[in-house]
Motif scaffolding. Sequence first.
Motif, mmCIF file in Angstrom:
data_model
loop_
_atom_site.group_PDB
_atom_site.id
_atom_site.type_symbol
_atom_site.label_atom_id
_atom_site.label_comp_id
_atom_site.label_asym_id
_atom_site.label_seq_id
_atom_site.Cartn_x
_atom_site.Cartn_y
_atom_site.Cartn_z
ATOM 1 N N GLY A 111 29.099 -12.885 -31.940
ATOM 2 C CA GLY A 111 28.631 -12.266 -33.170
ATOM 3 C C GLY A 111 29.751 -11.542 -33.910
ATOM 4 O O GLY A 111 30.933 -11.847 -33.735
ATOM 5 N N ALA A 116 27.680 -3.338 -26.789
ATOM 6 C CA ALA A 116 26.359 -3.691 -26.282
ATOM 7 C C ALA A 116 25.431 -4.156 -27.396
ATOM 8 O O ALA A 116 24.520 -4.966 -27.176
ATOM 9 C CB ALA A 116 25.755 -2.484 -25.556
ATOM 10 N N GLU A 117 25.683 -3.651 -28.592
ATOM 11 C CA GLU A 117 24.826 -3.969 -29.737
ATOM 12 C C GLU A 117 25.062 -5.374 -30.280
ATOM 13 O O GLU A 117 24.165 -5.965 -30.898
ATOM 14 C CB GLU A 117 25.073 -2.922 -30.836
ATOM 15 C CG GLU A 117 24.231 -3.081 -32.075
ATOM 16 C CD GLU A 117 24.575 -2.023 -33.119
ATOM 17 O OE1 GLU A 117 24.129 -2.185 -34.263
ATOM 18 O OE2 GLU A 117 25.300 -1.057 -32.784
ATOM 19 N N VAL A 118 26.244 -5.923 -30.092
ATOM 20 C CA VAL A 118 26.630 -7.202 -30.712
ATOM 21 C C VAL A 118 26.591 -8.309 -29.665
ATOM 22 O O VAL A 118 27.215 -8.204 -28.605
ATOM 23 C CB VAL A 118 28.045 -7.095 -31.338
ATOM 24 C CG1 VAL A 118 28.459 -8.444 -31.923
ATOM 25 C CG2 VAL A 118 28.057 -6.017 -32.405
ATOM 26 N N ASP A 119 25.860 -9.376 -29.976
ATOM 27 C CA ASP A 119 25.782 -10.525 -29.071
ATOM 28 C C ASP A 119 27.124 -11.244 -28.982
ATOM 29 O O ASP A 119 27.914 -11.220 -29.946
ATOM 30 C CB ASP A 119 24.732 -11.522 -29.567
ATOM 31 C CG ASP A 119 23.318 -10.969 -29.463
ATOM 32 O OD1 ASP A 119 23.108 -10.104 -28.585
ATOM 33 O OD2 ASP A 119 22.465 -11.382 -30.264
ATOM 34 N N PRO A 120 27.400 -11.886 -27.857
ATOM 35 C CA PRO A 120 28.625 -12.702 -27.757
ATOM 36 C C PRO A 120 28.708 -13.703 -28.903
ATOM 37 O O PRO A 120 27.710 -14.344 -29.252
ATOM 38 C CB PRO A 120 28.463 -13.400 -26.403
ATOM 39 C CG PRO A 120 27.611 -12.462 -25.603
ATOM 40 C CD PRO A 120 26.636 -11.884 -26.583
#
Length: 512
Positions: free
Chosen positions: A430, A424-428
């Motif tokens: 990323g 959830a913390e990392v953008d697609p």
Amino acid sequence: MTQVPTRGGRRRRRDGGSTTSARDVNYRNLVNPFPTMNAVSDDEAESIHQTALRVLQELGVRVLLPEAREIFRAGGALVNEDDLMVRIGSDMVEAALASAPPEIMCRGGARHRDIVLKDRGLVFQPGAGCPHATDLERGRRPGSGEDYRELVKLTQAFDVLHMVPPLVEPQDVAPNVRYYMMMEAQLALSDKFPFVFSRGTPQVQDSFEMLRDFRGLSDDEFMAETHCYTIINTNSPRQIDVPMAQGLIDFARAGQVSVVTPFTLMGAMAPITVAGAMMLSHAEALAAIVLTQLTRPGAPVTYGTFTSNVDMKSGAPAFGTPEHFKASLLAGQLARRVGLPWRCASGSAANIGDAQAANETQFALWGCLLAGSTIIVHSAGWLEGGLTISYEKLITDLEVLQMVAEMCVPTEASDDATGFEAVAEVDPGGHFFAAGQTMARYQTEFYDPLTADWSSFGTWSEAGARDATTRATDIWKSALQRPGPQVDGDRLDALHAYIDRRTQEGGAPPES
């Protein structure tokens, strides 16, 4: 500032700084995580067992020690004094297997070095019994007392090795006093479970006394628990010689463990087939186990085998072969039939620590693992079919043993490990390098290699293009500088005084 993993689980930085976190590694009390694999069907394994019982009852085993024949006779065996043959009934075998303990607590010099020999337990030993030692700096040479002391230190230095074996034969020490030197080295330089040669009752009794007094035990306390072990090799085919029979008796009476190990090479000391060689090995192991239980019911003893093939061109033993692998699997089936902890072996017939040596050792190791072996001997350093132990190969083999030990640790699958919050913390598109989960775990999450170099080709070349064997030299030399266990000075002085006195008295020559 690239992180470079180092031996101790601690990571250092290329700029010379260091981190403070260390990976918590525990390679003691391992449990084999791999499912067992069979070589034959259950019915075929039972047939092999029944054939071995038939060999013992109809053909018998030659036993050279008169005292052992008397023990067999008193237990109900048929003994012929003309040809020294002992014929053992299946009822005697089943009674012995029922009285032998399925688990054996083995006491080290410190409680964290205790090991339990049991089903699914996993214990590693380095190579043993070698007349020669070798390393890149000093070359191949007859084993010496100094080699033995160094190899005991190396065994102590790595937690994935659990027992001290007779690593190398110190040929510069006279046989009548050699066992003093070897016992002193084990007690002074290691707190792991020690070995005692079965080379006649006088040597065994001296060794028991040294160990008993060094650990501050009474006779009753020593005999109440298992503090040392010996290896018992039958003289295949179908013979137990004087020192081996006496060793079985001496260790059983004292409550110490005999690791029974028929050494049957297919086509040499045994039938040429895997099934035939293992049948004979099984019969010989059962005969030795019966002797221990007739001597003292409940005496600690393990089942064992060392069965491989020979190179029919040269007559030399071969290890790490498909036949060796299959023999290990079949040994595992037979060991499960008798219900005892058991010993199997890795090893290599290669002359140097090259790709052949690594392939054979690892292939043989997997045979032991998938067979469910309790004790795996010759798992590190063994060359030339046991003629030489290599310092560098010991280190490079330890890499594999440590990775196997890592496999014994259950994979974490907690909510944090599963990683929903990290995703959830990392953008697609990323990356996870700076994610909270990564930052919390990156210093301790992964196995730190012992000999492997994961740097780029350019970096590796600039650093001298050193291969794993060359890097292993630095590792063993560094390991020899580590402090050993803390030793009680008064007990060590008493041990030295005992050895000095007994040496002046002439020691005890090996008996056969």
